[in-house]
Design an enzyme around this catalytic site. Structure first.
Site, PDB file in Angstrom:
ATOM      1  N   ARG A  74      11.365   4.708  13.409  1.00 52.53           N
ATOM      2  CA  ARG A  74      10.622   5.166  12.731  1.00 52.53           C
ATOM      3  C   ARG A  74       9.771   4.629  13.802  1.00 52.53           C
ATOM      4  O   ARG A  74      10.262   4.371  14.425  1.00 52.53           O
ATOM      5  CB  ARG A  74      10.320   5.113  11.646  1.00 52.53           C
ATOM      6  CG  ARG A  74      10.916   5.725  10.195  1.00 52.53           C
ATOM      7  CD  ARG A  74      10.541   5.445   8.773  1.00 52.53           C
ATOM      8  NE  ARG A  74       8.735   6.152   8.609  1.00 52.53           N
ATOM      9  CZ  ARG A  74       7.851   5.509   8.306  1.00 52.53           C
ATOM     10  NH1 ARG A  74       8.436   4.830   7.228  1.00 52.53           N
ATOM     11  NH2 ARG A  74       7.018   6.032   7.358  1.00 52.53           N
ATOM     12  N   PRO A 118       0.695  -1.481   0.276  1.00 50.71           N
ATOM     13  CA  PRO A 118       0.265  -0.312   0.251  1.00 50.71           C
ATOM     14  C   PRO A 118       0.755   1.229  -0.125  1.00 50.71           C
ATOM     15  O   PRO A 118       2.079   1.400   0.812  1.00 50.71           O
ATOM     16  CB  PRO A 118      -0.720  -0.278   0.866  1.00 50.71           C
ATOM     17  CG  PRO A 118       0.091  -1.112   2.523  1.00 50.71           C
ATOM     18  CD  PRO A 118       0.401  -2.053   1.085  1.00 50.71           C
ATOM     19  N   ASN A 119       0.376   2.688  -1.195  1.00 52.68           N
ATOM     20  CA  ASN A 119       1.075   3.768  -1.188  1.00 52.68           C
ATOM     21  C   ASN A 119       1.978   4.110  -1.409  1.00 52.68           C
ATOM     22  O   ASN A 119       2.912   4.400  -1.886  1.00 52.68           O
ATOM     23  CB  ASN A 119       1.162   4.030   0.071  1.00 52.68           C
ATOM     24  CG  ASN A 119      -0.550   4.278   0.955  1.00 52.68           C
ATOM     25  OD1 ASN A 119      -1.700   4.696   0.632  1.00 52.68           O
ATOM     26  ND2 ASN A 119      -0.280   3.860   2.428  1.00 52.68           N
ATOM     27  N   ALA A 166       2.749  -0.617   4.855  1.00 55.95           N
ATOM     28  CA  ALA A 166       2.430  -0.789   6.369  1.00 55.95           C
ATOM     29  C   ALA A 166       1.907  -2.095   6.559  1.00 55.95           C
ATOM     30  O   ALA A 166       1.791  -2.451   8.245  1.00 55.95           O
ATOM     31  CB  ALA A 166       1.501   0.019   6.345  1.00 55.95           C
ATOM     32  N   HIS A 174      12.765  -2.835   2.533  1.00 54.85           N
ATOM     33  CA  HIS A 174      11.477  -1.478   3.074  1.00 54.85           C
ATOM     34  C   HIS A 174      12.473  -0.347   2.602  1.00 54.85           C
ATOM     35  O   HIS A 174      14.226  -0.462   2.612  1.00 54.85           O
ATOM     36  CB  HIS A 174      11.752  -1.478   4.559  1.00 54.85           C
ATOM     37  CG  HIS A 174      11.455  -2.330   5.070  1.00 54.85           C
ATOM     38  ND1 HIS A 174       9.016  -2.008   4.843  1.00 54.85           N
ATOM     39  CD2 HIS A 174      10.879  -3.222   5.417  1.00 54.85           C
ATOM     40  CE1 HIS A 174       8.703  -2.894   5.431  1.00 54.85           C
ATOM     41  NE2 HIS A 174       9.978  -4.237   5.767  1.00 54.85           N
ATOM     42  N   ARG A 194       4.635  10.778  -2.593  1.00 58.99           N
ATOM     43  CA  ARG A 194       4.655  11.021  -1.006  1.00 58.99           C
ATOM     44  C   ARG A 194       5.846  11.430  -0.200  1.00 58.99           C
ATOM     45  O   ARG A 194       6.877  10.682  -0.363  1.00 58.99           O
ATOM     46  CB  ARG A 194       3.951   9.733  -0.793  1.00 58.99           C
ATOM     47  CG  ARG A 194       4.196   9.061   0.777  1.00 58.99           C
ATOM     48  CD  ARG A 194       3.723   7.825   0.651  1.00 58.99           C
ATOM     49  NE  ARG A 194       3.166   7.274   2.230  1.00 58.99           N
ATOM     50  CZ  ARG A 194       3.929   5.798   2.460  1.00 58.99           C
ATOM     51  NH1 ARG A 194       3.879   5.226   1.712  1.00 58.99           N
ATOM     52  NH2 ARG A 194       3.679   6.150   4.175  1.00 58.99           N
ATOM     53  N   ASN A 209       8.095  -5.679  -0.665  1.00 61.61           N
ATOM     54  CA  ASN A 209       7.616  -4.043   0.232  1.00 61.61           C
ATOM     55  C   ASN A 209       6.698  -4.354   0.311  1.00 61.61           C
ATOM     56  O   ASN A 209       5.628  -3.504   0.053  1.00 61.61           O
ATOM     57  CB  ASN A 209       8.446  -3.022  -0.819  1.00 61.61           C
ATOM     58  CG  ASN A 209       8.530  -2.042   0.257  1.00 61.61           C
ATOM     59  OD1 ASN A 209       7.577  -1.978   1.426  1.00 61.61           O
ATOM     60  ND2 ASN A 209       9.109  -1.273   0.184  1.00 61.61           N
ATOM     61  N   GLU A 219      13.014  -9.545   2.077  1.00 62.96           N
ATOM     62  CA  GLU A 219      11.773  -8.264   2.472  1.00 62.96           C
ATOM     63  C   GLU A 219      12.370  -6.900   2.031  1.00 62.96           C
ATOM     64  O   GLU A 219      13.487  -7.298   2.606  1.00 62.96           O
ATOM     65  CB  GLU A 219      11.726  -8.741   3.840  1.00 62.96           C
ATOM     66  CG  GLU A 219      11.410  -7.605   4.567  1.00 62.96           C
ATOM     67  CD  GLU A 219      10.820  -7.730   5.955  1.00 62.96           C
ATOM     68  OE1 GLU A 219       9.802  -7.005   6.230  1.00 62.96           O
ATOM     69  OE2 GLU A 219      10.622  -8.989   6.306  1.00 62.96           O
ATOM     70  N   TYR A 273      10.922   9.436   0.713  1.00 63.75           N
ATOM     71  CA  TYR A 273      10.838   7.811  -0.150  1.00 63.75           C
ATOM     72  C   TYR A 273      11.733   8.528  -1.406  1.00 63.75           C
ATOM     73  O   TYR A 273      11.467   8.006  -2.332  1.00 63.75           O
ATOM     74  CB  TYR A 273       9.723   7.999  -0.425  1.00 63.75           C
ATOM     75  CG  TYR A 273       8.727   7.206   0.942  1.00 63.75           C
ATOM     76  CD1 TYR A 273       9.638   5.995   1.186  1.00 63.75           C
ATOM     77  CD2 TYR A 273       7.388   7.533   1.748  1.00 63.75           C
ATOM     78  CE1 TYR A 273       8.960   4.802   2.522  1.00 63.75           C
ATOM     79  CE2 TYR A 273       7.694   6.991   2.703  1.00 63.75           C
ATOM     80  CZ  TYR A 273       8.000   5.799   3.506  1.00 63.75           C
ATOM     81  OH  TYR A 273       7.555   5.452   3.959  1.00 63.75           O
TER      82      TYR A 273
END
Length: 138
Positions: A104, A9-10, A74, A97, A17, A71, A95, A22
């Site tokens: 964070r 998502p996103n 969230a 990111h 964004r 990835n 995985e 990013y």
């Protein structure tokens, strides 16, 4: 080598964004660069904001591809279902990111995907994907 990149998502908003975190490049533009850089790999890309579609794609490619670069964004921190899908397939999963999730919010320090993954790469911006591809090639 046949690799599938799956983004959650996103991540369709990359380039728009939070560019300070990013960057300003869209993933589609970056994916073209990856294809040019790794010409010996058959790279495919899938993105969805919907958890079930991500699970479905993992299951679809999880027995026939050489690797999955995931990835889950969230959903990494909330989806037992995606974690179970990663554990349920034969194809190894890396995985990734873009940000260092450990720098964070506290809830981002938990991953339901890591325990089923071959490895985890985080905090190197979009280069995290390059590193994941290289891990499959070596």
């Amino acid at each position: 080598m046949k690799l599938m990149i799956i983004n959650g998502p996103n991540l369709n908003l990359l380039g728009k964004r939070e560019p300070e975190m990013y960057g300003s490049k869209t993933f589609e533009d970056y994916f073209i660069e990856l294809q040019e850089k790794f010409k010996d790999c058959q790279l495919e890309y899938f993105q969805s904001n919907i958890e079930g579609e991500l699970i479905g794609k993992i299951q679809d490619v999880g027995f026939s591809y050489d690797g999955i670069i995931l990835n889950a964004a969230a959903y990494t921190h909330t989806s037992v279902g995606i974690g179970d899908a990663v554990k349920g397939v034969e194809t190894p999963v890396i995985e990734v990111h873009i940000s260092n999730t450990h720098k964070r919010e506290e809830f981002r320090h938990v991953s339901y995907i890591s325990s089923g993954s071959k490895g985890v790469i985080l905090g190197f911006g979009l280069q995290s994907y390059d590193l994941a591809i290289q891990s499959f090639l070596n």
